[in-house]
Design a protein around this motif. Structure first.
Motif, PDB file in Angstrom:
ATOM      1  N   THR A   1      41.378  66.020  53.298  1.00 36.52           N
ATOM      2  CA  THR A   1      40.398  67.094  53.169  1.00 36.52           C
ATOM      3  C   THR A   1      39.081  66.634  52.548  1.00 36.52           C
ATOM      4  N   GLY A   2      39.077  65.488  51.877  1.00 30.76           N
ATOM      5  CA  GLY A   2      37.795  65.116  51.270  1.00 30.76           C
ATOM      6  C   GLY A   2      37.756  63.772  50.584  1.00 30.76           C
ATOM      7  N   ALA A   3      38.944  63.200  50.324  1.00 31.59           N
ATOM      8  CA  ALA A   3      38.950  61.904  49.649  1.00 31.59           C
ATOM      9  C   ALA A   3      38.930  60.796  50.696  1.00 31.59           C
ATOM     10  N   ALA A   4      38.245  59.742  50.369  1.00 29.82           N
ATOM     11  CA  ALA A   4      38.159  58.646  51.324  1.00 29.82           C
ATOM     12  C   ALA A   4      38.596  57.354  50.664  1.00 29.82           C
ATOM     13  N   VAL A   5      38.998  56.401  51.482  1.00 32.80           N
ATOM     14  CA  VAL A   5      39.482  55.121  50.977  1.00 32.80           C
ATOM     15  C   VAL A   5      38.377  54.396  50.217  1.00 32.80           C
ATOM     16  N   PHE A   6      37.204  54.378  50.826  1.00 31.98           N
ATOM     17  CA  PHE A   6      36.095  53.695  50.169  1.00 31.98           C
ATOM     18  C   PHE A   6      34.777  54.357  50.561  1.00 31.98           C
ATOM     19  N   VAL A   7      34.013  54.742  49.564  1.00 33.65           N
ATOM     20  CA  VAL A   7      32.693  55.309  49.814  1.00 33.65           C
ATOM     21  C   VAL A   7      31.697  54.477  49.015  1.00 33.65           C
ATOM     22  N   PRO A   8      30.702  53.941  49.680  1.00 31.25           N
ATOM     23  CA  PRO A   8      29.821  53.005  48.980  1.00 31.25           C
ATOM     24  C   PRO A   8      28.835  53.662  48.019  1.00 31.25           C
ATOM     25  N   PHE A   9      28.819  54.961  47.939  1.00 32.27           N
ATOM     26  CA  PHE A   9      27.885  55.589  47.000  1.00 32.27           C
ATOM     27  C   PHE A   9      28.594  56.686  46.211  1.00 32.27           C
ATOM     28  N   LEU A  10      28.033  57.099  45.100  1.00 33.09           N
ATOM     29  CA  LEU A  10      28.608  58.195  44.323  1.00 33.09           C
ATOM     30  C   LEU A  10      28.238  59.507  44.995  1.00 33.09           C
ATOM     31  N   PRO A  11      29.129  60.497  44.942  1.00 31.57           N
ATOM     32  CA  PRO A  11      28.818  61.768  45.592  1.00 31.57           C
ATOM     33  C   PRO A  11      27.628  62.448  44.918  1.00 31.57           C
ATOM     34  N   SER A  12      26.794  63.112  45.702  1.00 31.07           N
ATOM     35  CA  SER A  12      25.653  63.814  45.119  1.00 31.07           C
ATOM     36  C   SER A  12      25.745  65.314  45.353  1.00 31.07           C
ATOM     37  N   SER A  13      26.645  65.772  46.230  1.00 32.09           N
ATOM     38  CA  SER A  13      26.838  67.211  46.404  1.00 32.09           C
ATOM     39  C   SER A  13      28.270  67.476  46.857  1.00 32.09           C
ATOM     40  N   VAL A  14      28.656  68.748  46.887  1.00 32.98           N
ATOM     41  CA  VAL A  14      30.032  69.080  47.262  1.00 32.98           C
ATOM     42  C   VAL A  14      30.277  68.839  48.745  1.00 32.98           C
TER      43      VAL A  14
ATOM     44  N   ALA B   1      38.760  58.899  44.881  1.00 25.71           N
ATOM     45  CA  ALA B   1      39.432  59.570  43.772  1.00 25.71           C
ATOM     46  C   ALA B   1      40.461  58.614  43.198  1.00 25.71           C
ATOM     47  N   LEU B   2      40.735  58.750  41.915  1.00 23.04           N
ATOM     48  CA  LEU B   2      41.656  57.823  41.245  1.00 23.04           C
ATOM     49  C   LEU B   2      43.024  57.786  41.914  1.00 23.04           C
ATOM     50  N   SER B   3      43.588  58.976  42.159  1.00 20.98           N
ATOM     51  CA  SER B   3      44.943  59.037  42.717  1.00 20.98           C
ATOM     52  C   SER B   3      44.959  58.388  44.103  1.00 20.98           C
ATOM     53  N   MET B   4      43.988  58.752  44.909  1.00 20.80           N
ATOM     54  CA  MET B   4      43.869  58.185  46.246  1.00 20.80           C
ATOM     55  C   MET B   4      43.670  56.670  46.177  1.00 20.80           C
ATOM     56  N   HIS B   5      42.874  56.243  45.205  1.00 15.97           N
ATOM     57  CA  HIS B   5      42.573  54.825  45.051  1.00 15.97           C
ATOM     58  C   HIS B   5      43.851  54.044  44.728  1.00 15.97           C
ATOM     59  N   LEU B   6      44.673  54.606  43.866  1.00 17.02           N
ATOM     60  CA  LEU B   6      45.936  53.950  43.522  1.00 17.02           C
ATOM     61  C   LEU B   6      46.811  53.822  44.765  1.00 17.02           C
ATOM     62  N   PHE B   7      46.861  54.892  45.555  1.00 13.89           N
ATOM     63  CA  PHE B   7      47.638  54.874  46.795  1.00 13.89           C
ATOM     64  C   PHE B   7      47.112  53.781  47.728  1.00 13.89           C
ATOM     65  N   THR B   8      45.796  53.762  47.901  1.00 18.21           N
ATOM     66  CA  THR B   8      45.178  52.782  48.790  1.00 18.21           C
ATOM     67  C   THR B   8      45.478  51.355  48.328  1.00 18.21           C
ATOM     68  N   LEU B   9      45.239  51.110  47.037  1.00 18.90           N
ATOM     69  CA  LEU B   9      45.432  49.761  46.511  1.00 18.90           C
ATOM     70  C   LEU B   9      46.873  49.297  46.680  1.00 18.90           C
ATOM     71  N   SER B  10      47.820  50.216  46.470  1.00 20.86           N
ATOM     72  CA  SER B  10      49.200  49.754  46.449  1.00 20.86           C
ATOM     73  C   SER B  10      49.853  49.754  47.830  1.00 20.86           C
ATOM     74  N   THR B  11      49.238  50.397  48.830  1.00 25.36           N
ATOM     75  CA  THR B  11      49.898  50.379  50.139  1.00 25.36           C
ATOM     76  C   THR B  11      49.008  49.915  51.283  1.00 25.36           C
ATOM     77  N   GLN B  12      47.696  50.060  51.164  1.00 23.31           N
ATOM     78  CA  GLN B  12      46.859  49.808  52.333  1.00 23.31           C
ATOM     79  C   GLN B  12      46.112  48.482  52.270  1.00 23.31           C
ATOM     80  N   VAL B  13      45.961  47.939  51.099  1.00 23.11           N
ATOM     81  CA  VAL B  13      45.126  46.747  50.990  1.00 23.11           C
ATOM     82  C   VAL B  13      45.980  45.534  50.609  1.00 23.11           C
ATOM     83  N   GLN B  14      45.761  44.440  51.304  1.00 20.14           N
ATOM     84  CA  GLN B  14      46.508  43.217  50.992  1.00 20.14           C
ATOM     85  C   GLN B  14      45.831  42.475  49.842  1.00 20.14           C
TER      86      GLN B  14
END
Lengths: 323, 254, 291
Positions: C221-234, C240-253
């Motif tokens: 719904t809104g979180a992405a694996v990697f966004v090169p900039f900080l969000p500036s609006s909704v 996101a931290l939780s998503m990042h942990l998921f990505t790091l531990s399962t998607q990235v070698q």
């Protein structure tokens, strides 16, 4: 009506100290009307917020079902979905048999409950009947912490801690399996079971305990013969809510159960649950495709299952509250 | 006794809580500036009667009121402004309730809710009401203290001060002296004698002497029935109209 | 188990009692031990990664190096926006249930809905977020869609906690207010709510901790694996931290172990810290009760 409505009365009512009454103070009729209109508005907002939960639950069902409906009424073989183990959503001749996913969910949930129910009920009894004061407070805080750990962290633990542990202990090639997921789910469901179970035990009147103890029964005898039967319904509800939690859990099982569509023969087999399938495949499907819609069908199925589990638990709880 | 132009009139009043009847067939008229004593054992419907009058009973789940209640000839159940009605009535419950705010704020609460913001006006109201409730000297120096931290008797007088703060036409005192010492009670009674020039007073009490000292007429309620109402001396005397009144007053039951 | 038990049976009873105590204690310890072990492990392996640079810099080299700052900022956005939505709705819903609703079938339906809202699986909330906010309302995959999904998911937490503290305010306070002509809303606004602040705060804090940890509802719904900039609006996507942990531990070698552990430690630390604050507030305010 003979009431004076004086706004910010000029004369200080304190001047009539002693016996008299000051004038009745209040708003002018115009400001009173404005005030009433404002309150009416606020109360309307409150009422709308009050039913918001109902709106949201209907909304969830509507929007999930809405995406599922075209496939559900347009060619999906429900019989095949529920009984066939052939899940090939990506092939040229796609097959949507979710039996293995359902079996995976059931296997993980069942094993998780085999672990969580004795642990959870045991801890509930210990906290409620065998501990007091500071010990009890600390125990409750730790169990609250257990509930606070995010499911993605549990999944991570499954990957990096449980996985090698299970490989070593059981001498298997892969440690991401039913057992791994079940242990995580057990630890995640335990806090619910403990807190609802403790409520159920607390709901048993103290007179029961006192009466039994007056007859010379030990704490354990009181618990076993008096409290557990009396709190039966509440404890059942606690277990049901634990089941609801386990069936619906996503991230932990996605990361820790091995990700293979498979009807398991043993706890050391890898599986994939319904929730994990939705989470891992939704991102890869084209919006509006059959594959995309079948995931929403599975979502509707999950919604119905947890709805029924929660409804039953609620009715059971209502039972024990009424007594 | 027929009261000419009654201030308050109850006609065929009936109150039920679910299946249980709390009051039935109540017909009662009260004159302006009268003090009406109400006596009767616990559970006779005394408190219910008062809560009908200011329509707080309708907030109790399961309570159902039928019959006609009028103030100055106006049917209270047709009044659209319930708050306005309640501001015309001062209510003192038997158990003291200090609201969890300062003593000053407790008394200033009603005027503030009615829209008064002028600090000088509020100061005046607070001092007048606390004096009338015989509490001023004790709390003058600590108006900022929590109302809930006062002693039981002080909280009770705080409740009385609060009930006077919106200058009611009718004052309902429900066993107000339970938590107060006799000396303070006497001081408040003196105030009541003065206040009656300005308002009509319901005085629920089980102190025979208190009713005798203050009430013009006294009503006897028993199990939801208005057994009799008459001049106080008659009700407490040797020949009340109903045998049950005599038995109750002279301690045979209740 | 009569009063006239012989000493042999009394001894046996005493033994059973002791055994039961030991078993139950063991069970409870068995629950507590994993928590402590896990927290210890996270700290042991994650602490070396923690540094100001790790916290405040962006991930680099395909997330195999660098820090987690965008994920932290993203989580704050998601939590903040979802809180802004769910706190007012949740508090007012609790006010309705405790102050206005009677014991009717209608109220029971609402209660049932709340129980269900809490019980619906997070992945179903995710599907709802996709179907409703991303597609139907056309908010796209954005912070707004993700926060709305989180807000609805965590609503029961605020409702339950607020309602509990509202019902702890004595009925006599309300009656005293009505008696002097305060309206229902005035009574709620000036007496009931100010005296329920502890419970409301607890609910809000638990909502924050819950929203910060959720992953499934925000993935689509809104979180992405990697966004090169900080969000500036909704309307932006975010990490996101939780998503990042998921990505790091399962998607990235080939992610260095301490980066994954560090991320997990930050997430758990955040959640535990927030919960700790709620516990402290609760006991503080309970002690400072005004009645």
């Amino acid at each position: 009506m003979s009431r004076e409505e004086v706004e910010g009365a000029g004369a200080n009512p304190g001047a009539e100290l002693g016996t008299g009454l000051g004038p009745r103070l209040g708003r002018s009729p115009a400001r009173q009307r404005l005030h009433r209109a404002k309150e009416l508005l606020i109360e309307t907002v409150i009422r709308v917020c009050g039913v918001s939960a109902v709106i949201f639950v209907f909304g969830i069902f509507y929007f999930v079902f809405r995406e599922a409906a075209p496939l559900l009424f347009g060619g999906l073989d429900l019989g095949e979905l529920l009984t066939s183990g052939e899940w090939y959503p990506d092939s040229d001749n796609p097959r949507y048999g979710a039996f293995a996913l359902i079996a995976g969910t059931l296997a993980v949930t069942l094993l998780a409950m085999l672990i969580a129910v004795p642990l959870g009920l045991g801890a509930a009894i210990f906290v409620s009947e065998f501990s007091r004061g500071r010990t009890r407070e600390i125990l409750k805080i730790v169990i609250e912490l257990l509930a606070a750990i995010p499911s993605v962290v549990w999944g991570f633990i499954g990957l990096v801690i449980m996985n090698p542990l299970i490989i070593d202990l059981f001498d298997t090639p892969v440690g991401l399996n039913v057992l791994n997921g079940a242990i995580l789910l057990a630890l995640m469901s335990v806090p619910i079971i403990v807190s609802i179970g403790e409520d159920a035990l607390k709901a048993v009147p103290d007179t029961y305990r006192e009466a039994a103890e007056a007859m010379g029964a030990t704490r354990w005898q009181v618990t076993w013969r008096v409290l557990l039967p009396a709190a039966r319904n509440g404890l059942l509800a606690a277990v049901l809510l634990g089941v609801g939690r386990a069936v619906g859990e996503t991230m932990a099982v996605l990361m820790a159960t091995g990700h293979s569509v498979n009807v398991p023969d043993s706890p050391l087999d890898s599986v994939r649950t319904i929730t994990a399938t939705i989470a891992s495949e939704l991102g890869e499907t084209a919006q509006g495709s059959d594959h995309y819609r079948v995931l929403f069908v599975l979502g509707s199925l999950l919604f119905l299952i947890t709805f029924l589990v929660n409804l039953t638990a609620d009715l059971v709880i209502r039972g024990f509250k009424r007594r | 006794m027929v009261v000419q132009h009654p201030k308050i009139a109850f006609r065929d009043l009936k109150v039920r809580y679910g299946e249980k009847t709390a009051l039935e067939g109540i017909n009662l008229e009260v004159a302006k500036n009268e003090i009406l004593g109400i006596i009767g054992p616990a559970g006779s419907g005394k408190t219910s009667l008062l809560r009908v009058l200011n329509r707080t009973l309708q907030n109790t789940p399961g309570a159902k009121v039928t019959g006609d209640v009028r103030i100055d000839g106006e049917d209270i159940h047709r009044m659209r402004d319930v708050s306005g009605l309640r501001r015309r009535i001062g209510m003192v419950a038997p158990l003291p309730v200090g609201l969890p705010m300062s003593v000053y704020d407790n008394v200033a609460f009603a005027p503030r809710m009615a829209g008064v913001t002028d600090k000088k006006v509020l100061d005046g109201v607070v001092e007048r009401c606390l004096r009338q409730a015989a509490l001023w000297e004790e709390v003058e120096k600590r108006l900022g203290d929590l109302g809930t931290k006062l002693s039981g008797g002080q909280q009770q007088r705080l409740t009385i001060a609060r009930a006077l703060s919106h200058s009611p036409e009718i004052l309902c005192l429900d066993e107000f002296s339970i938590a107060i010492d006799p000396v303070t009670t006497m001081r408040i009674e003196e105030v009541l004698k003065e206040l009656r020039k300005h308002m009509t007073i319901f005085l629920v009490t089980n102190l025979v002497q208190q009713a005798r000292r203050l009430a013009d007429r006294t009503a006897f309620l028993l199990l939801g029935e208005l057994v009799e109402v008459g001049p106080t001396e008659e009700v407490f005397g040797r020949n009340p109209r109903d045998r049950r009144t005599f038995d109750y007053v002279h301690g045979i039951f209740g | 188990m009569g009063v006239f038990a012989t000493s042999a049976t009394a001894r046996r009873r005493h033994r059973t009692q002791k055994l039961a105590f030991v078993v139950l204690l063991g069970v409870t310890v068995l629950l507590i031990l994993p928590v402590l072990a896990i927290l210890g492990m996270l700290v042991y392996r994650g602490a070396p990664a923690l540094s100001l640079e790790f916290l405040f810099s962006e991930p680099v080299r395909g997330m195999t190096a660098g820090g987690i700052w965008p994920a932290i900022v993203g989580t704050m956005w998601l939590v903040g926006v979802s809180l802004a939505i769910s706190a007012p709705i949740g508090v007012l819903a609790a006010v309705y249930l405790n102050e206005y609703a009677g014991d009717t079938w209608y109220t029971r339906v609402i209660h049932l809905a709340i129980v269900n809202l809490a019980g619906v699986p997070s992945i179903v909330h995710a599907l709802f977020g996709v179907g409703a906010f991303v597609l139907f309302f056309e908010f796209g995959t954005s912070i707004l869609s993700a926060s709305l999904t989180l807000a609805i998911m965590t609503l029961p937490v605020i409702i339950a906690s607020t309602k509990e503290s509202l019902s702890a305010v004595p009925m006599s306070f309300r009656e005293a207010c009505w008696n002097v002509g305060a309206t229902r809303w005035q009574t709620i606004r000036h007496v009931v709510l100010p005296n329920s602040i502890a419970g409301i705060l607890t609910g809000v804090i638990l909502q924050v901790s819950r929203a910060a940890g959720e992953t499934a509802p925000i993935i689509f719904t809104g979180a992405a694996v990697f966004v090169p900039f900080l969000p500036s609006s909704v309307n932006d996507q975010t990490m996101a931290l939780s998503m990042h942990l998921f990505t790091l531990s399962t998607q990235v070698q080939n992610v260095p172990q301490e980066i994954t552990y560090g991320t997990a430690l930050v997430l758990v630390g955040l959640v535990v810290l927030i919960n700790g604050v709620s516990i402290v507030i609760r006991s503080r305010i309970r002690r400072r009760r005004k009645w």
